[in-house]
Scaffold this motif. Sequence first.
Motif, PDB file in Angstrom:
ATOM      1  N   TYR A 105      19.069 -40.687  21.433  1.00 42.43           N
ATOM      2  CA  TYR A 105      20.469 -40.225  22.045  1.00 42.43           C
ATOM      3  C   TYR A 105      21.431 -40.394  20.981  1.00 42.43           C
ATOM      4  N   ARG A 151      27.472 -39.600  25.661  1.00 39.20           N
ATOM      5  CA  ARG A 151      26.098 -39.613  25.103  1.00 39.20           C
ATOM      6  C   ARG A 151      25.493 -38.449  25.398  1.00 39.20           C
ATOM      7  N   LEU A 156      21.409 -36.223  24.356  1.00 40.27           N
ATOM      8  CA  LEU A 156      19.912 -36.303  24.171  1.00 40.27           C
ATOM      9  C   LEU A 156      19.825 -35.578  22.767  1.00 40.27           C
TER      10      LEU A 156
END
Length: 121
Positions: free
Chosen positions: A37, A45, A47
């Motif tokens: 991430y 945040r 992926l």
Amino acid sequence: QVHLVESGGGLVQAGGSLRLSCAASGRILRINAMAWYRQAPGKQRELVATVSSGSSTNYADSVKGRFTISRDNAKNTVYLQMNSLKPEDTAVYYCNAVVWTITNLRYDNYWGQGSQVTVYS
């Protein structure tokens, strides 16, 4: 009981490459999915890439064709090879692993400490 230790971040010029590594250690019976991430300043945040225990991979559209995730199951390690880096790739990168531990006897989510990647133009 499980620690993920990252290495390989740094400062790189746009168009350059970096390789991140993340090694898991502790009372591990089995690791399921592993992932990377990233979190840029002022953003959530997100992926970046995932790799299953069978090495199937998925990528965010923004990094497809530039980043490659891989894992070494014997070393409990996941890698992120980042090529053709762009300034917008600047972020703190976190590794993640879903781990079945000896003590908990269930899958739990673990995180690395974060590695700063800064890409300048």
